[in-house]
Design an enzyme around this catalytic site. Structure first.
Site, PDB file in Angstrom:
ATOM      1  N   HIS A 211       0.879  -1.184   0.000  1.00  0.00           N
ATOM      2  CA  HIS A 211       0.000   0.000   0.000  1.00  0.00           C
ATOM      3  C   HIS A 211       0.912   1.229   0.000  1.00  0.00           C
ATOM      4  O   HIS A 211       1.589   1.491  -0.981  1.00  0.00           O
ATOM      5  CB  HIS A 211      -0.918  -0.103   1.230  1.00  0.00           C
ATOM      6  CG  HIS A 211      -2.070   0.847   1.272  1.00  0.00           C
ATOM      7  ND1 HIS A 211      -2.382   1.722   0.279  1.00  0.00           N
ATOM      8  CD2 HIS A 211      -3.026   1.052   2.239  1.00  0.00           C
ATOM      9  CE1 HIS A 211      -3.463   2.430   0.607  1.00  0.00           C
ATOM     10  NE2 HIS A 211      -3.871   2.044   1.801  1.00  0.00           N
ATOM     11  N   HIS A 250      -2.274  -2.239  -9.981  1.00  0.00           N
ATOM     12  CA  HIS A 250      -3.254  -1.600  -9.102  1.00  0.00           C
ATOM     13  C   HIS A 250      -4.524  -2.439  -9.081  1.00  0.00           C
ATOM     14  O   HIS A 250      -4.888  -3.027 -10.099  1.00  0.00           O
ATOM     15  CB  HIS A 250      -3.584  -0.177  -9.591  1.00  0.00           C
ATOM     16  CG  HIS A 250      -4.199   0.658  -8.525  1.00  0.00           C
ATOM     17  ND1 HIS A 250      -5.540   0.620  -8.236  1.00  0.00           N
ATOM     18  CD2 HIS A 250      -3.636   1.531  -7.659  1.00  0.00           C
ATOM     19  CE1 HIS A 250      -5.781   1.450  -7.239  1.00  0.00           C
ATOM     20  NE2 HIS A 250      -4.651   1.997  -6.856  1.00  0.00           N
ATOM     21  N   ASP A 300       2.832   5.649  -7.128  1.00  0.00           N
ATOM     22  CA  ASP A 300       4.030   5.498  -6.303  1.00  0.00           C
ATOM     23  C   ASP A 300       5.318   5.407  -7.119  1.00  0.00           C
ATOM     24  O   ASP A 300       6.400   5.637  -6.591  1.00  0.00           O
ATOM     25  CB  ASP A 300       3.913   4.263  -5.405  1.00  0.00           C
ATOM     26  CG  ASP A 300       2.935   4.515  -4.291  1.00  0.00           C
ATOM     27  OD1 ASP A 300       2.849   5.666  -3.839  1.00  0.00           O
ATOM     28  OD2 ASP A 300       2.229   3.574  -3.889  1.00  0.00           O
TER      29      ASP A 300
HETATM   30  N1  COA Z   1       5.064  -6.514 -10.361  1.00  0.00           N
HETATM   31  C1  COA Z   1       4.993  -7.660 -11.030  1.00  0.00           C
HETATM   32  N2  COA Z   1       3.846  -8.343 -11.236  1.00  0.00           N
HETATM   33  C2  COA Z   1       2.725  -7.781 -10.732  1.00  0.00           C
HETATM   34  C3  COA Z   1       2.730  -6.577 -10.027  1.00  0.00           C
HETATM   35  C4  COA Z   1       3.953  -5.936  -9.852  1.00  0.00           C
HETATM   36  N3  COA Z   1       4.030  -4.775  -9.196  1.00  0.00           N
HETATM   37  N4  COA Z   1       1.478  -6.275  -9.657  1.00  0.00           N
HETATM   38  C5  COA Z   1       0.700  -7.271 -10.103  1.00  0.00           C
HETATM   39  N5  COA Z   1       1.459  -8.179 -10.754  1.00  0.00           N
HETATM   40  C6  COA Z   1       0.983  -9.398 -11.370  1.00  0.00           C
HETATM   41  C7  COA Z   1       0.580 -10.385 -10.286  1.00  0.00           C
HETATM   42  O1  COA Z   1       1.659 -11.176  -9.860  1.00  0.00           O
HETATM   43  C8  COA Z   1      -0.504 -11.158 -10.998  1.00  0.00           C
HETATM   44  O2  COA Z   1       0.142 -12.067 -11.880  1.00  0.00           O
HETATM   45  P1  COA Z   1      -0.448 -13.554 -12.085  1.00  0.00           P
HETATM   46  O3  COA Z   1      -1.831 -13.324 -12.658  1.00  0.00           O
HETATM   47  O4  COA Z   1       0.523 -14.176 -13.028  1.00  0.00           O
HETATM   48  O5  COA Z   1      -0.473 -14.169 -10.729  1.00  0.00           O
HETATM   49  C9  COA Z   1      -1.193 -10.124 -11.862  1.00  0.00           C
HETATM   50  O6  COA Z   1      -0.208  -9.099 -12.079  1.00  0.00           O
HETATM   51  C10 COA Z   1      -2.423  -9.522 -11.197  1.00  0.00           C
HETATM   52  O7  COA Z   1      -2.048  -8.835 -10.023  1.00  0.00           O
HETATM   53  P2  COA Z   1      -2.709  -9.013  -8.589  1.00  0.00           P
HETATM   54  O8  COA Z   1      -1.637  -9.340  -7.610  1.00  0.00           O
HETATM   55  O9  COA Z   1      -3.898  -9.923  -8.713  1.00  0.00           O
HETATM   56  O10 COA Z   1      -3.231  -7.582  -8.284  1.00  0.00           O
HETATM   57  P3  COA Z   1      -3.934  -7.162  -6.945  1.00  0.00           P
HETATM   58  O11 COA Z   1      -5.092  -6.341  -7.354  1.00  0.00           O
HETATM   59  O12 COA Z   1      -4.218  -8.296  -6.031  1.00  0.00           O
HETATM   60  O13 COA Z   1      -2.816  -6.282  -6.227  1.00  0.00           O
HETATM   61  C11 COA Z   1      -1.312  -4.527  -5.917  1.00  0.00           C
HETATM   62  C12 COA Z   1      -2.655  -4.942  -6.491  1.00  0.00           C
HETATM   63  C13 COA Z   1      -1.169  -3.006  -5.994  1.00  0.00           C
HETATM   64  C14 COA Z   1      -1.218  -4.944  -4.430  1.00  0.00           C
HETATM   65  C15 COA Z   1      -0.189  -5.214  -6.736  1.00  0.00           C
HETATM   66  O14 COA Z   1      -0.262  -4.785  -8.069  1.00  0.00           O
HETATM   67  C16 COA Z   1       1.182  -4.953  -6.145  1.00  0.00           C
HETATM   68  O15 COA Z   1       1.614  -5.662  -5.251  1.00  0.00           O
HETATM   69  N6  COA Z   1       1.900  -3.898  -6.654  1.00  0.00           N
HETATM   70  C17 COA Z   1       3.178  -3.537  -6.107  1.00  0.00           C
HETATM   71  C18 COA Z   1       2.996  -2.664  -4.858  1.00  0.00           C
HETATM   72  C19 COA Z   1       2.530  -1.286  -5.189  1.00  0.00           C
HETATM   73  O16 COA Z   1       3.033  -0.626  -6.087  1.00  0.00           O
HETATM   74  N7  COA Z   1       1.572  -0.801  -4.388  1.00  0.00           N
HETATM   75  C20 COA Z   1       1.044   0.554  -4.520  1.00  0.00           C
HETATM   76  C21 COA Z   1      -0.371   0.521  -5.018  1.00  0.00           C
HETATM   77  S1  COA Z   1      -0.957   2.173  -5.330  1.00  0.00           S
END
Ligand code: COA
Length: 360
Positions: A211, A250, A300
């Site tokens: 987050h 996201h 971010d």
């Molecule tokens: N880097 C690499 N792969 C990513 C990714 C990232 N930052 N964010 C998502 N993915 C991938 C996931 O591994 C997943 O792959 P899969 O389908 O092969 O398993 C796919 O994209 C879907 O993502 P998911 O994890 O289901 O998204 P979510 O809605 O559950 O999570 C976040 C959203 C923001 C938590 C996630 O994108 C993340 O962890 N991002 C990095 C942290 C971040 O920047 N947070 C700030 C948010 S404003």
């Protein structure tokens, strides 16, 4: 349903993310580039933009709350020097709530909100100077919040372009409907707990690296590389290992985070203040991640770089998020209180069947 993805968990009139991001109906691009953060805070908390007079009074009240109660200063001084500034903010809010508690009937909720919003930057500044330089700084100032933070944390007058960028960042981060910290804060509000507890819940939830913690990690990632080639190789290695890259992806923006376009505009304006090579590396990473995985950068990713070009300490990036998102948390707490029913979902049980108690 995992992570409640796609679940509509309640209604709200504060922020809309469908068809662009709007706070109370106003597009984020216009607010971030044309309004002052304090105007946006007023809009979110009160529902409408302020008149000139109302804004003046609002700012004056925030400025008065920068003078921290004695007990808050004592608590900040007692914290170990190694304390993470997110914990510092939590401790500061707890102490504020002890000094001037909210009434049980919430009749002083708006005064408490002004106190929290006005005091939070001062808490960070006080702690910074006390633990870094052994100084008890005087916190009173008539500066706007963005200017106050830059001048008091860096110790010299900022440029106009820096103040504007900081102000826009505060607006970009101020509100985002039912994100994890806001929803957690609404749960606390729904139990009819006090506003300070709602805000502490928000801070604790925002701290996690999925987050609010992502911007610190995103800039740390960019800073590791000396060339575009080196950066792209590392991105490919992370993809191969199924590791996440901070600042991408996201829950609700699968194609583009509307805040990122504004962040990109800001970083372009600031890059001449620092090492422009970092900008080049960041753009290359952004394009590569989008091309290889279809993942958009979120606020971010360039947010961390903006703070870096503003020469602010990395440990404070997530705390800056608090100083701004606290507005959204408090607006949501008020909205929850106005139409309250305790938030208490139920779970699908997957444990052991009913069994008699026999000691192992
Ligand atoms: N880097 C690499 N792969 C990513 C990714 C990232 N930052 N964010 C998502 N993915 C991938 C996931 O591994 C997943 O792959 P899969 O389908 O092969 O398993 C796919 O994209 C879907 O993502 P998911 O994890 O289901 O998204 P979510 O809605 O559950 O999570 C976040 C959203 C923001 C938590 C996630 O994108 C993340 O962890 N991002 C990095 C942290 C971040 O920047 N947070 C700030 C948010 S404003």
């Amino acid at each position: 349903m995992e992570g409640l993805a796609g679940v509509v968990a309640g209604s709200s009139a504060i922020c809309n993310t469908h068809g662009g991001l709007c706070y109370r109906g106003y597009p984020i691009e216009e607010l971030a580039l044309r309004a002052e953060f304090e105007e946006v805070a007023y809009l979110l908390l009160k529902g409408d933009l302020p008149t000139e007079g109302a804004l003046r009074e609002f700012k004056q009240a925030l400025q008065e709350y920068r003078e921290l109660p004695c007990i808050v200063q004592q608590v900040l001084e007692a914290l170990p020097i190694s304390t993470h500034p997110m914990e510092v903010l939590k401790a500061g809010v707890v102490a504020l709530g002890c000094a001037q508690p909210e009434a049980l009937d919430f009749s002083n909720q708006h005064a408490c909100a002004l106190q929290i919003l006005g005091a939070l930057p001062a808490i960070l500044i006080y702690w910074h100077h006390y633990h870094k330089h052994g100084k008890r700084v005087s916190l009173g100032s008539e500066l706007g919040m963005a200017h106050y933070l830059l001048e008091y944390l860096r110790g010299k007058k900022p440029l106009e372009i820096e103040i504007k960028a900081m102000d826009s960042m505060l607006t970009l981060y101020a509100e985002h409907e039912f994100n994890a910290s806001t929803y957690a804060n609404r749960i606390t509000a729904s139990t009819l707990s006090d506003l300070y507890s709602c805000v502490v819940t928000g801070i604790g939830t925002l701290k996690g690296r999925l987050h609010g913690g992502a911007n610190e990690l995103a800039i740390a990632f960019i800073l590791r590389f000396h060339s575009v080639e080196e950066a792209l190789q590392e991105v490919d290695r992370l993809f191969a290992n199924k590791e996440k890259i901070m600042g991408f992806g996201h829950r609700i923006y699968k194609h583009a985070d509307p805040r990122s376009a504004v962040g990109f505009e800001l970083v372009q304006q600031l890059k001449h203040l620092g090492d422009p090579k970092l900008f080049e590396i960041a753009v290359a990473i952004r394009d590569h991640v989008k091309q290889k995985k279809g993942l958009p950068d979120n606020i971010d990713f360039f947010g961390g770089l903006i703070y870096h070009y503003l020469r602010l300490e990395r440990l404070y990036y997530t705390p800056f998020f608090v100083l701004s998102r606290v507005v959204g948390w408090m607006a949501h707490a008020f909205e929850q209180r106005a139409h309250n029913r305790i938030i208490r979902p139920t779970s699908a049980y997957i444990g052991a069947p009913k069994r008699p108690f026999v000691r192992a």
